[in-house]
Design a protein around this motif. Structure first.
Motif, PDB file in Angstrom:
ATOM      1  N   ALA A  68       0.852  -1.186   0.000  1.00  0.00           N
ATOM      2  CA  ALA A  68       0.000   0.000   0.000  1.00  0.00           C
ATOM      3  C   ALA A  68       0.889   1.237   0.000  1.00  0.00           C
ATOM      4  CB  ALA A  68      -0.905  -0.004   1.216  1.00  0.00           C
ATOM      5  N   VAL A  69       0.754   2.074  -1.026  1.00  0.00           N
ATOM      6  CA  VAL A  69       1.526   3.315  -1.109  1.00  0.00           C
ATOM      7  C   VAL A  69       0.836   4.407  -0.309  1.00  0.00           C
ATOM      8  CG1 VAL A  69       2.352   5.101  -2.679  1.00  0.00           C
ATOM      9  CG2 VAL A  69       2.516   2.704  -3.332  1.00  0.00           C
ATOM     10  N   SER A  70      -0.493   4.512  -0.455  1.00  0.00           N
ATOM     11  CA  SER A  70      -1.285   5.470   0.326  1.00  0.00           C
ATOM     12  C   SER A  70      -2.712   4.947   0.440  1.00  0.00           C
ATOM     13  CB  SER A  70      -1.276   6.851  -0.339  1.00  0.00           C
ATOM     14  OG  SER A  70      -1.938   6.809  -1.579  1.00  0.00           O
ATOM     15  N   GLY A  71      -3.327   5.197   1.591  1.00  0.00           N
ATOM     16  CA  GLY A  71      -4.689   4.731   1.805  1.00  0.00           C
ATOM     17  C   GLY A  71      -4.763   3.214   1.890  1.00  0.00           C
ATOM     18  N   ALA A  72      -5.976   2.694   1.843  1.00  0.00           N
ATOM     19  CA  ALA A  72      -6.203   1.251   1.951  1.00  0.00           C
ATOM     20  C   ALA A  72      -6.748   0.707   0.641  1.00  0.00           C
ATOM     21  CB  ALA A  72      -7.172   0.946   3.081  1.00  0.00           C
TER      22      ALA A  72
ATOM     23  N   PHE B 254       2.054 -10.041   0.449  1.00  0.00           N
ATOM     24  CA  PHE B 254       0.958  -9.086   0.521  1.00  0.00           C
ATOM     25  C   PHE B 254       1.123  -8.212   1.758  1.00  0.00           C
ATOM     26  CE2 PHE B 254      -0.547 -12.832  -1.749  1.00  0.00           C
ATOM     27  CZ  PHE B 254      -1.134 -12.276  -2.878  1.00  0.00           C
ATOM     28  N   ASP B 255       1.058  -6.903   1.576  1.00  0.00           N
ATOM     29  CA  ASP B 255       1.199  -5.929   2.647  1.00  0.00           C
ATOM     30  C   ASP B 255      -0.004  -6.003   3.592  1.00  0.00           C
ATOM     31  OD1 ASP B 255       2.267  -3.843   4.086  1.00  0.00           O
ATOM     32  OD2 ASP B 255       1.818  -2.283   2.618  1.00  0.00           O
ATOM     33  N   THR B 256       0.034  -5.181   4.647  1.00  0.00           N
ATOM     34  CA  THR B 256      -0.942  -5.287   5.731  1.00  0.00           C
ATOM     35  C   THR B 256      -2.193  -4.431   5.576  1.00  0.00           C
ATOM     36  OG1 THR B 256       0.154  -3.517   6.958  1.00  0.00           O
ATOM     37  CG2 THR B 256       0.896  -5.773   7.373  1.00  0.00           C
ATOM     38  N   SER B 257      -2.298  -3.593   4.553  1.00  0.00           N
ATOM     39  CA  SER B 257      -3.321  -2.554   4.585  1.00  0.00           C
ATOM     40  C   SER B 257      -4.577  -2.809   3.766  1.00  0.00           C
ATOM     41  CB  SER B 257      -2.704  -1.231   4.120  1.00  0.00           C
ATOM     42  OG  SER B 257      -1.637  -0.869   4.967  1.00  0.00           O
ATOM     43  N   ALA B 258      -4.684  -3.895   3.031  1.00  0.00           N
ATOM     44  CA  ALA B 258      -5.837  -4.109   2.148  1.00  0.00           C
ATOM     45  C   ALA B 258      -6.966  -4.840   2.871  1.00  0.00           C
ATOM     46  CB  ALA B 258      -5.424  -4.902   0.917  1.00  0.00           C
ATOM     47  N   VAL B 259      -8.156  -4.810   2.258  1.00  0.00           N
ATOM     48  CA  VAL B 259      -9.286  -5.579   2.780  1.00  0.00           C
ATOM     49  C   VAL B 259      -8.946  -7.064   2.764  1.00  0.00           C
ATOM     50  CG1 VAL B 259     -11.696  -6.219   2.377  1.00  0.00           C
ATOM     51  CG2 VAL B 259     -10.961  -3.841   2.095  1.00  0.00           C
ATOM     52  N   SER B 260      -8.395  -7.541   1.644  1.00  0.00           N
ATOM     53  CA  SER B 260      -7.968  -8.945   1.568  1.00  0.00           C
ATOM     54  C   SER B 260      -6.815  -9.081   0.589  1.00  0.00           C
ATOM     55  CB  SER B 260      -9.117  -9.857   1.143  1.00  0.00           C
ATOM     56  OG  SER B 260      -9.398  -9.679  -0.229  1.00  0.00           O
TER      57      SER B 260
ATOM     58  N   ASN C 251       2.923 -20.847  -1.049  1.00  0.00           N
ATOM     59  CA  ASN C 251       4.107 -20.104  -0.607  1.00  0.00           C
ATOM     60  C   ASN C 251       3.921 -18.594  -0.607  1.00  0.00           C
ATOM     61  OD1 ASN C 251       5.596 -22.539  -0.316  1.00  0.00           O
ATOM     62  ND2 ASN C 251       5.974 -22.545  -2.521  1.00  0.00           N
ATOM     63  N   CYS C 252       2.761 -18.130  -0.148  1.00  0.00           N
ATOM     64  CA  CYS C 252       2.502 -16.699  -0.060  1.00  0.00           C
ATOM     65  C   CYS C 252       2.601 -16.237   1.389  1.00  0.00           C
ATOM     66  CB  CYS C 252       1.125 -16.366  -0.621  1.00  0.00           C
ATOM     67  SG  CYS C 252       0.986 -16.643  -2.401  1.00  0.00           S
ATOM     68  N   VAL C 253       3.028 -14.980   1.587  1.00  0.00           N
ATOM     69  CA  VAL C 253       3.102 -14.375   2.913  1.00  0.00           C
ATOM     70  C   VAL C 253       2.147 -13.193   2.930  1.00  0.00           C
ATOM     71  CG1 VAL C 253       4.575 -13.205   4.580  1.00  0.00           C
ATOM     72  CG2 VAL C 253       5.505 -15.069   3.201  1.00  0.00           C
ATOM     73  N   ILE C 254       1.246 -13.172   3.930  1.00  0.00           N
ATOM     74  CA  ILE C 254       0.194 -12.175   3.981  1.00  0.00           C
ATOM     75  C   ILE C 254       0.301 -11.392   5.279  1.00  0.00           C
ATOM     76  CG2 ILE C 254      -2.305 -11.808   3.968  1.00  0.00           C
ATOM     77  CD1 ILE C 254      -2.483 -14.473   2.380  1.00  0.00           C
ATOM     78  N   GLY C 255       0.318 -10.048   5.173  1.00  0.00           N
ATOM     79  CA  GLY C 255       0.467  -9.167   6.329  1.00  0.00           C
ATOM     80  C   GLY C 255      -0.648  -9.336   7.345  1.00  0.00           C
ATOM     81  N   GLY C 256      -0.344  -9.040   8.600  1.00  0.00           N
ATOM     82  CA  GLY C 256      -1.215  -9.356   9.726  1.00  0.00           C
ATOM     83  C   GLY C 256      -2.601  -8.763   9.711  1.00  0.00           C
ATOM     84  N   THR C 257      -2.797  -7.516   9.267  1.00  0.00           N
ATOM     85  CA  THR C 257      -4.123  -6.912   9.328  1.00  0.00           C
ATOM     86  C   THR C 257      -4.917  -7.088   8.042  1.00  0.00           C
ATOM     87  OG1 THR C 257      -3.249  -4.768   8.625  1.00  0.00           O
ATOM     88  CG2 THR C 257      -3.385  -5.182  10.997  1.00  0.00           C
ATOM     89  N   THR C 258      -4.334  -7.719   7.051  1.00  0.00           N
ATOM     90  CA  THR C 258      -5.039  -8.004   5.809  1.00  0.00           C
ATOM     91  C   THR C 258      -5.643  -9.404   5.894  1.00  0.00           C
ATOM     92  OG1 THR C 258      -3.633  -6.586   4.441  1.00  0.00           O
ATOM     93  CG2 THR C 258      -4.730  -8.395   3.323  1.00  0.00           C
TER      94      THR C 258
ATOM     95  N   ILE D  51     -16.793 -15.281   3.537  1.00  0.00           N
ATOM     96  CA  ILE D  51     -16.074 -15.781   4.717  1.00  0.00           C
ATOM     97  C   ILE D  51     -14.643 -15.305   4.619  1.00  0.00           C
ATOM     98  CG2 ILE D  51     -15.212 -17.829   5.905  1.00  0.00           C
ATOM     99  CD1 ILE D  51     -17.598 -19.346   4.863  1.00  0.00           C
ATOM    100  N   GLY D  52     -14.145 -14.691   5.687  1.00  0.00           N
ATOM    101  CA  GLY D  52     -12.754 -14.260   5.704  1.00  0.00           C
ATOM    102  C   GLY D  52     -11.878 -15.279   6.403  1.00  0.00           C
ATOM    103  N   MET D  53     -10.725 -15.587   5.829  1.00  0.00           N
ATOM    104  CA  MET D  53      -9.755 -16.477   6.476  1.00  0.00           C
ATOM    105  C   MET D  53      -8.551 -15.670   6.878  1.00  0.00           C
ATOM    106  SD  MET D  53     -10.019 -19.867   4.092  1.00  0.00           S
ATOM    107  CE  MET D  53      -9.124 -20.863   5.256  1.00  0.00           C
ATOM    108  N   ALA D  54      -8.138 -15.802   8.124  1.00  0.00           N
ATOM    109  CA  ALA D  54      -7.057 -14.980   8.657  1.00  0.00           C
ATOM    110  C   ALA D  54      -5.761 -15.220   7.906  1.00  0.00           C
ATOM    111  CB  ALA D  54      -6.873 -15.283  10.141  1.00  0.00           C
TER     112      ALA D  54
END
Length: 199
Positions: free
Chosen positions: A115-119, A144-150, A169-176, A191-194
């Motif tokens: 995320a460069v700016s905003g979500a 994947f960075d932490t700022s997106a909806v998914s 083999n993907c790494v997904i940021g904590g709040t996404t 359904i969202g999966m953490a």
């Protein structure tokens, strides 16, 4: 932008000044390759690579090869079959939907989404609401960075589903949210999966 076009079974390298002109110079079904050189490159509108086109960064230059897209628009639509995106960093702006996939047999490999700016909304959206759209997509080795909806959102309906999709083999940021899966109900909820399930 460096485009390798197959001409009479020989590689004909041509330099283009924008990614859009590189995509426009490709021919669908021929297997053309667009090599994105290191640097930060602004993309003015939604891109739609032709079938069997590959857009790749140089090996080992992921962090140095960044595409920055327009606010509030889809970055890239993979709406043609067997297109490949590889080795690029996508700088996302608030309200943006990164890559929307409706083509069959596409692949997104070794890319980073930040995320460069905003979500941003969803870094990758797989829209399987028409026929075989999105079937066979492979997403591998992406960050994947932490700022997106998914990181990845699947969209389907009662008549059409997404088949043979692979995420590895993907790494997904904590709040996404890691993945949003479609649920067939009156409210159209997902359904969202953490993210921890895919890190």
């Amino acid at each position: 932008w460096f485009v390798e076009e197959m001409v009479n079974h020989k590689m004909d390298g041509t330099v283009r000044t924008t990614l859009s002109s590189a995509i426009n110079s490709c021919e669908g079904g021929r297997g053309d390759v667009i090599v994105v050189l290191p640097g930060t490159h602004s993309v003015g509108g939604t891109l739609s690579p032709k079938s069997m086109c590959r857009i790749v960064g140089l090996p080992g230059m992921l962090e140095a090869t960044r595409l920055v897209g327009p606010a509030g628009k889809t970055f890239i639509e993979l709406d043609n079959a067997q297109t490949v995106i590889e080795g690029l960093t996508f700088g996302m702006i608030g309200g943006e939907s990164g890559i929307v996939v409706t083509g069959e047999g596409c692949a997104i490999r070794d890319c980073a989404f930040i995320a460069v700016s905003g979500a941003p909304t969803n870094y990758i959206t797989v829209d399987g609401t028409v026929g075989d759209a999105g079937d066979g997509l492979v997403v591998s080795g992406c960050k994947f960075d932490t700022s997106a909806v998914s990181a990845i959102s699947f969209v389907a309906d009662d008549n059409d589903q997404i088949n043979a999709m692979t995420v590895t083999n993907c790494v997904i940021g904590g709040t996404t949210n890691g993945v949003l899966l479609p649920v067939h109900n009156a409210s159209g909820q997902q359904i969202g999966m953490a993210s921890g399930a895919f890190a």
